[in-house]
Design a protein around this motif. Structure first.
Motif, PDB file in Angstrom:
ATOM      1  N   ASP A  64      30.183  32.728  37.751  1.00 41.06           N
ATOM      2  CA  ASP A  64      31.615  32.453  37.570  1.00 41.06           C
ATOM      3  C   ASP A  64      32.296  33.369  36.553  1.00 41.06           C
ATOM      4  N   PRO A  65      31.733  33.546  35.357  1.00 38.07           N
ATOM      5  CA  PRO A  65      32.429  34.396  34.376  1.00 38.07           C
ATOM      6  C   PRO A  65      32.620  35.829  34.874  1.00 38.07           C
ATOM      7  N   ALA A  66      31.593  36.391  35.506  1.00 43.06           N
ATOM      8  CA  ALA A  66      31.704  37.764  36.019  1.00 43.06           C
ATOM      9  C   ALA A  66      32.710  37.843  37.157  1.00 43.06           C
ATOM     10  N   ALA A  67      32.696  36.840  38.039  1.00 41.44           N
ATOM     11  CA  ALA A  67      33.643  36.833  39.154  1.00 41.44           C
ATOM     12  C   ALA A  67      35.080  36.807  38.645  1.00 41.44           C
ATOM     13  N   LYS A  68      35.319  35.998  37.623  1.00 41.00           N
ATOM     14  CA  LYS A  68      36.678  35.890  37.083  1.00 41.00           C
ATOM     15  C   LYS A  68      37.077  37.157  36.309  1.00 41.00           C
ATOM     16  N   LEU A  69      36.096  37.823  35.700  1.00 41.86           N
ATOM     17  CA  LEU A  69      36.397  39.104  35.054  1.00 41.86           C
ATOM     18  C   LEU A  69      36.797  40.150  36.094  1.00 41.86           C
ATOM     19  N   ILE A  70      36.134  40.128  37.235  1.00 43.48           N
ATOM     20  CA  ILE A  70      36.469  41.060  38.329  1.00 43.48           C
ATOM     21  C   ILE A  70      37.883  40.785  38.838  1.00 43.48           C
ATOM     22  N   ILE A  71      38.218  39.512  38.988  1.00 39.68           N
ATOM     23  CA  ILE A  71      39.569  39.145  39.435  1.00 39.68           C
ATOM     24  C   ILE A  71      40.610  39.592  38.413  1.00 39.68           C
ATOM     25  N   ALA A  72      40.329  39.361  37.133  1.00 38.65           N
ATOM     26  CA  ALA A  72      41.269  39.774  36.080  1.00 38.65           C
ATOM     27  C   ALA A  72      41.465  41.286  36.087  1.00 38.65           C
ATOM     28  N   THR A  73      40.396  42.018  36.348  1.00 41.11           N
ATOM     29  CA  THR A  73      40.474  43.478  36.415  1.00 41.11           C
ATOM     30  C   THR A  73      41.320  43.915  37.602  1.00 41.11           C
ATOM     31  N   GLN A  74      41.131  43.247  38.728  1.00 41.89           N
ATOM     32  CA  GLN A  74      41.928  43.580  39.907  1.00 41.89           C
ATOM     33  C   GLN A  74      43.417  43.330  39.656  1.00 41.89           C
ATOM     34  N   ALA A  76      44.978  43.340  36.818  1.00 40.94           N
ATOM     35  CA  ALA A  76      45.524  44.222  35.782  1.00 40.94           C
ATOM     36  C   ALA A  76      45.490  45.696  36.162  1.00 40.94           C
ATOM     37  N   HIS A  77      44.460  46.098  36.914  1.00 40.75           N
ATOM     38  CA  HIS A  77      44.231  47.532  37.129  1.00 40.75           C
ATOM     39  C   HIS A  77      44.054  47.946  38.588  1.00 40.75           C
ATOM     40  N   GLY A  78      44.077  46.982  39.516  1.00 35.98           N
ATOM     41  CA  GLY A  78      43.984  47.327  40.923  1.00 35.98           C
ATOM     42  C   GLY A  78      42.583  47.191  41.510  1.00 35.98           C
ATOM     43  N   THR A  79      42.528  47.315  42.834  1.00 38.86           N
ATOM     44  CA  THR A  79      41.284  47.064  43.556  1.00 38.86           C
ATOM     45  C   THR A  79      40.207  48.094  43.261  1.00 38.86           C
ATOM     46  N   SER A  80      40.562  49.359  43.168  1.00 36.57           N
ATOM     47  CA  SER A  80      39.543  50.387  42.912  1.00 36.57           C
ATOM     48  C   SER A  80      38.825  50.136  41.595  1.00 36.57           C
ATOM     49  N   ALA A  81      39.584  49.798  40.567  1.00 40.22           N
ATOM     50  CA  ALA A  81      38.980  49.497  39.266  1.00 40.22           C
ATOM     51  C   ALA A  81      38.082  48.268  39.352  1.00 40.22           C
ATOM     52  N   ALA A  82      38.524  47.271  40.092  1.00 36.46           N
ATOM     53  CA  ALA A  82      37.735  46.047  40.231  1.00 36.46           C
ATOM     54  C   ALA A  82      36.454  46.304  41.020  1.00 36.46           C
ATOM     55  N   LEU A  83      36.531  47.151  42.035  1.00 36.36           N
ATOM     56  CA  LEU A  83      35.328  47.506  42.798  1.00 36.36           C
ATOM     57  C   LEU A  83      34.327  48.247  41.926  1.00 36.36           C
TER      58      LEU A  83
END
Length: 200
Positions: free
Chosen positions: A91-101, A103-110
């Motif tokens: 859960d924490p990592a998944a939510k960090l990925i969502i927060a990154t998306q 704030a910074h877009g899909t490429s950054a989140a990927l």
């Protein structure tokens, strides 16, 4: 209209890890927009008949290790079959990925997603630990502390819940899961079929 692909996964999934970089390269080559959907795979299992690893019969657990070894060697991707920090809450990592998306877009989140997966399966790092997540985000060029704080907000939790609901509505029952033109594909070993669908 540009084609899209829904990408459902749980950050601790070894199968998502083995397929992640290939999928990203494939989507980029095809010019496909990725709908990144980290989800709560435990909740998905609860409605689809799946079992957490520890509750699976020993035969299935043993074969899983054999297949992971085969695929790791076949793909040339480093993978610790029994990493120090697994099973681990995603859960924490998944939510960090969502927060990154957000704030910074899909490429950054990927990119962050790939780093999180490598942390579990190749680097013996604990992705449920806040300091570890901050460090991984920093290594990807972000302000890790700021992203971690954002990941703990109600809006990110709502997005995570929505992804999980979307997964259940799409009949997802494992990870990774890809959806192209309404057609689902389960597992990194189905990426050849995903690629064909991207060019239909």
């Amino acid at each position: 209209m540009a084609k899209t692909c829904d990408y459902y996964f749980a950050p601790p999934s070894p199968w998502a890890y083995l397929g992640h970089e290939r999928f990203v390269a494939m989507a980029n080559k095809a010019g496909v927009a990725v709908n990144l959907k980290p989800c709560d795979i435990g909740k998905v299992f609860s409605v689809s008949g799946g079992l957490p690893l520890a509750k699976r019969p020993p035969q299935r657990q043993a074969y899983r290790l054999l297949e992971l070894k085969r695929w790791s060697e076949h793909l040339g991707i480093p993978l610790n079959l029994q990493p120090k920090f697994f099973p681990v809450g995603g859960d924490p990592a998944a939510k960090l990925i969502i927060a990154t998306q957000l704030a910074h877009g899909t490429s950054a989140a990927l990119k962050l997603t790939g780093a999180v997966m490598r942390a579990v399966w190749a680097e013996e790092r604990n992705i449920s630990d806040a300091d570890t997540l901050v460090a991984i985000a920093n290594e990807c060029g972000h302000d890790g502390k700021s992203l971690l704080k954002s990941s703990e907000t109600a809006s990110v939790q709502a997005e995570y819940d929505r992804n999980t609901e979307d997964a259940m509505a799409a009949n997802v029952f494992g990870a990774p899961w890809y959806v192209v033109d309404g057609e689902g594909f389960w597992g990194q070993d189905r990426l050849e079929f995903v690629e064909r669908a991207l060019y239909r």
